[in-house]
Write an enzyme that holds these catalytic residues in place. Structure first.
Site, mmCIF file in Angstrom:
data_model
loop_
_atom_site.group_PDB
_atom_site.id
_atom_site.type_symbol
_atom_site.label_atom_id
_atom_site.label_comp_id
_atom_site.label_asym_id
_atom_site.label_seq_id
_atom_site.Cartn_x
_atom_site.Cartn_y
_atom_site.Cartn_z
ATOM 1 N N ASP A 370 -59.233 -78.780 -7.339
ATOM 2 C CA ASP A 370 -60.097 -78.720 -6.149
ATOM 3 C C ASP A 370 -61.438 -78.099 -6.534
ATOM 4 O OD1 ASP A 370 -60.837 -77.879 -3.198
ATOM 5 O OD2 ASP A 370 -59.036 -79.095 -2.978
ATOM 6 N N TRP A 479 -62.354 -86.223 -1.316
ATOM 7 C CA TRP A 479 -63.748 -86.396 -0.870
ATOM 8 C C TRP A 479 -63.979 -85.459 0.312
ATOM 9 C CZ3 TRP A 479 -67.217 -90.721 -2.205
ATOM 10 C CH2 TRP A 479 -68.378 -90.761 -1.433
ATOM 11 N N ASP A 480 -64.582 -84.318 0.041
ATOM 12 C CA ASP A 480 -64.739 -83.287 1.072
ATOM 13 C C ASP A 480 -66.106 -83.392 1.752
ATOM 14 O OD1 ASP A 480 -64.092 -81.068 2.583
ATOM 15 O OD2 ASP A 480 -63.575 -79.786 0.886
ATOM 16 N N ASN A 482 -68.115 -80.420 4.081
ATOM 17 C CA ASN A 482 -67.857 -79.135 4.731
ATOM 18 C C ASN A 482 -68.882 -78.646 5.739
ATOM 19 O OD1 ASN A 482 -65.274 -78.081 3.815
ATOM 20 N ND2 ASN A 482 -66.140 -78.347 1.787
ATOM 21 N N ASP A 550 -57.189 -77.380 7.449
ATOM 22 C CA ASP A 550 -57.111 -76.207 6.570
ATOM 23 C C ASP A 550 -56.086 -75.208 7.092
ATOM 24 O OD1 ASP A 550 -58.803 -77.069 4.659
ATOM 25 O OD2 ASP A 550 -60.472 -75.741 5.148
HETATM 26 C C1 DGJ Z 1 -62.429 -77.363 2.504
HETATM 27 C C2 DGJ Z 1 -61.136 -78.123 2.320
HETATM 28 O O1 DGJ Z 1 -60.565 -78.392 3.568
HETATM 29 C C3 DGJ Z 1 -60.210 -77.314 1.439
HETATM 30 O O2 DGJ Z 1 -58.992 -77.983 1.296
HETATM 31 C C4 DGJ Z 1 -60.866 -77.091 0.107
HETATM 32 O O3 DGJ Z 1 -61.021 -78.317 -0.551
HETATM 33 C C5 DGJ Z 1 -62.212 -76.406 0.304
HETATM 34 N N1 DGJ Z 1 -63.033 -77.120 1.219
HETATM 35 C C6 DGJ Z 1 -62.935 -76.273 -1.008
HETATM 36 O O4 DGJ Z 1 -64.192 -75.775 -0.858
#
Ligand code: DGJ
Length: 726
Positions: A370, A479-480, A482, A550
């Site tokens: 990750d 593929w995140d 955030n 999460d």
């Molecule tokens: C948010 C994701 O939901 C997590 O599983 C993890 O990949 C973090 N980002 C990593 O920064």
């Protein structure tokens, strides 16, 4: 062909074994929606066209021309494609502004075309299938004054009660036209006696099932963040007031789109209901230059009279077979261990090699590395955008070679649409980040968003990812994404096209995903968005798995997974057993087995007892893989409604096996002690190895299974497997 034109009545009839959808071409060439529901062999046009008495007329060439009953009545007709300005005061499906500033349109029927099969939507995700799966109707409309054409497309499925819809607008004038809004589908209903079901949530509490009675006025769920979001999901259902899991009318829409969307339910003064779904007009304005066209995303319409449970099972089947890429329908997904919760940013080559040894011992099939392997990333403050290995921290070749020794696979995390101010990419291309003129950009999690409306930016992202895929054997990408978009602006788009920003953003993301799937078809993509902030049918088209949330505590996950399973396949729900101490390892695994199943912990810290449990769980995962990934889900007890219990079961298509799970989120007044199973064959007998007993299917469904209470305590769970006795 399941689409017929009855030229005597001027009715287009889309039908299959279970549903009918009827459209009437009125005398004055308007499109009136007549009906959507159970299959109708015969209908009475007078009854269907009925609308309340009205006094509208047109002043035509110096004469007052009165509407006949079979003309379109803007105020009260049920409409297929309501437009703006001629008397429909409900929310309309399309609004454009022509070069004179005039927003009125009057789209009229020109012709229609019926073909076998279904085309692909340019640049957008959509359901796919063969000529045996779909038949397509295209209705061509035109507004003579603005010279804009609309093509309404309907694709009816042969074997499911599903019709997909999209709209294409073509500017056939020699001037620019501004598209103010264009919904992908409008569905009018004759009454307002419905419950409105939808999903709402927040970070770590995504997709709670909600419902309320349709009320006078407008109710809306929508997103403005540049993604479908944690807060709402582009899905809804209108149900009859008596509908529940097992019976009742359900009219549902699932929108195949990951950007800003809107679902609007509106009642009229005549007590009818209008349901609209499409791109959110709040953040959308599209300038169509002469002869340019605009393609709307696709909406999936579903009808069943067998309740919300059946809606779920239909969505699961259709998305598993006609949305998720063919490759992942048949290829078994590797059982993964993700490094995030176990290591966060704290890993190096040696630690990873040890984790691999231990994972292999347990039976794990893939390591997913990750966040933290790239640029100079040792915390979340830097390096997004620099997608090359931090060689001071990790030797990826060594890690992958080590995995290959065990025949294990390798997955890698990216957050492709993001950039940190502290990154080489930003130092070189500060203009790649989204910023508005003369304003300080907002940071979230120390990061900015890349301007995915720009081809140059998308090319840069794709090249960086493909370089990694070429150099390393990578089997999986997480593929995140955030953060949400703020200060939406792109200098390149300029004043005229700025309203296209959000839509072009998601098209940019889709274009990279499409390219990766085309050029690296064996790479499995699991999308993620700070947990489950972009869980929608659009993302599922490009990657068959989505990280659900999460929130990884099994008990807190119950309502999240229940809500997600409402309209997305369980095979898509990223679910991991983690070291989260609140719940025991037995329950963690039972709950994670409702989804893709995997682990997210540091195996080097586990006790021998837990390791033995994990080995057993992995055996069960393989044993139940087909059931949990492709079986039919029956929700038995909803944890959203009952705080003391949750229960669901999977049944195979031919009803020869089933897996029943029961969880006690909180010890409380358990109602004694029977639970009725569902979906079994009443003529079959089933052996349950855990109880070492054989039961008749009808008995289990009518009287029920008696639960023993030895284990009924807060946080406990059981699963029983049932196998047909032949
Ligand atoms: C948010 C994701 O939901 C997590 O599983 C993890 O990949 C973090 N980002 C990593 O920064």
């Amino acid at each position: 062909m399941p689409i017929k034109f009855n030229s005597k009545d001027n009715v287009l009839h889309l039908y299959n074994k279970t549903i009918s959808y009827l459209i009437f071409i009125s005398n004055d060439k308007g499109l009136i929606h007549l009906y959507f529901g159970p299959n109708l062999k015969k209908y009475d046009l007078d009854t269907l066209v009925y609308h309340t008495i009205h006094y509208n007329s047109k002043y035509v060439d110096g004469q007052e021309k009165f509407n006949s009953l079979f003309d379109l009545n803007d105020e009260t007709s049920m409409m297929e494609f309501p437009d703006f300005g001629t008397g429909d005061y409900r929310s309309v499906a399309v609004k454009i502004k022509n070069s004179y500033g005039d927003c009125t349109t009057d789209f009229q029927y020109k012709k229609h075309k019926i073909t076998k099969g279904k085309g692909k939507l340019e640049g957008l995700p959509s359901l796919y299938g063969t000529e045996n799966d779909f038949t397509t109707l295209q209705i061509f409309l035109q507004d003579k004054v603005s010279k804009v054409e609309a093509v309404l497309e309907y694709n009816i499925m042969e074997n499911y009660p599903i019709i997909t819809r999209n709209v294409k607008l073509v500017n056939k004038s020699s001037n620019d036209i501004v598209l103010k809004y264009l919904y992908s589908a409008c569905l009018d209903f004759p009454t307002m006696d419905y419950n409105f079901y939808y999903l709402t949530g927040q970070y770590c509490k995504e997709r709670t099932i909600r419902h309320n009675k349709v009320q006078p006025g407008i109710q809306m769920i929508s997103s403005l963040e540049g993604k479908s979001s944690h807060h709402t999901t582009p899905f809804c259902a209108l149900t009859s007031l008596d509908a529940c899991e097992d019976y009742g009318d359900v009219y549902s829409i699932n929108f195949i789109y990951s950007g800003n969307f809107e679902i609007r339910v509106e009642t009229s003064p005549c007590d009818s209901t209008r349901l609209l779904v499409g791109i959110n007009p709040e953040t959308f304005e599209y300038c169509l230059t002469p002869y340019e066209s605009f393609q709307s995303p696709e909406a999936v319409l579903l009808y069943t009279n067998k309740g919300l449970g059946e809606m779920t099972r239909i969505y699961h089947k259709v998305f598993n077979n006609h949305l998720i890429s063919k490759r992942w329908q048949t290829t078994k997904r590797p059982l993964l261990l993700n490094s995030w919760e176990g290591c966060i940013f704290d890993f190096d080559t040696e630690k990873l090699l040890k984790i691999i040894d231990e994972s292999h011992e347990l039976g794990i099939e893939m390591l997913v590395l990750d966040d933290g392997w790239f640029g100079k990333r040792n915390s979340d403050t830097s390096s997004l955008g620099d997608w090359y290995v931090n060689k001071d921290k990790v030797d990826l070749h060594k890690v992958i070679n080590h995995l290959h020794k065990y025949n294990m696979k390798f997955g890698l995390w990216f957050e492709p649409e993001m950039i940190c101010p502290d990154s080489d990419l930003y130092r070189k291309h500060p203009n790649y980040a989204i910023k508005s003129n003369n304003r300080y950009p907002t940071l979230m999690r120390h990061q900015m968003v890349l301007n995915m409306t720009s081809k140059e930016v998308c090319d840069n992202v794709y090249q960086q990812i493909s370089k990694m895929l070429d150099e390393y054997e990578i089997d999986y990408i997480k593929w995140d994404h955030n953060r949400s978009i703020t200060e939406a602006y792109s200098k390149e788009l300029g004043y005229k096209h700025m309203g296209e920003f959000y839509h072009r953003f998601i098209l940019g993301t889709y274009s990279i995903l499409e390219k990766i799937n085309t050029n690296y078809p064996n790479v499995l993509i699991e999308s993620c968005c700070g947990g489950g902030g972009r869980y929608d049918a659009g993302m599922l088209y490009y990657g068959p798995q989505v990280w659900t949330s999460d929130e990884t505590d099994a008990i807190a996950r119950l309502t999240i997974q229940e809500g997600t399973s409402f309209c997305f396949p369980c095979s898509s729900m990223g679910s991991h057993v983690t070291a989260n101490p609140r719940t025991n390892y037995n329950t963690k695994a039972k709950v994670a087995m409702m989804g893709t199943f995997g682990y997210e912990l540091n195996p080097l810290t586990l006790s021998q007892d837990i390791k033995e449990m994990i080995k057993q769980q992995i055996k069960e995962y393989h044993q139940y893989y087909n059931l949990t990934h492709f079986g039919n889900l029956y929700r038995l007890i909803s944890p959203s409604v009952n705080p003391y219990k949750a229960s669901w079961m999977f049944v195979s298509d031919n009803k020869d096996e089933a897996l029943f799970t029961y969880v006690v989120p909180l010890r409380g007044p358990q109602s004694l002690s029977y639970i009725k199973l569902k979906g079994l064959d009443e003529n079959k007998d089933y052996y349950c190895p855990q109880l070492d007993k054989t039961f008749n299917g009808k008995f289990l469904m009518t009287y029920g299974l008696r639960l023993t209470f030895a284990w009924v305590d807060t946080g406990q769970a059981i699963s029983y497997y049932f196998k047909e006795v032949k």
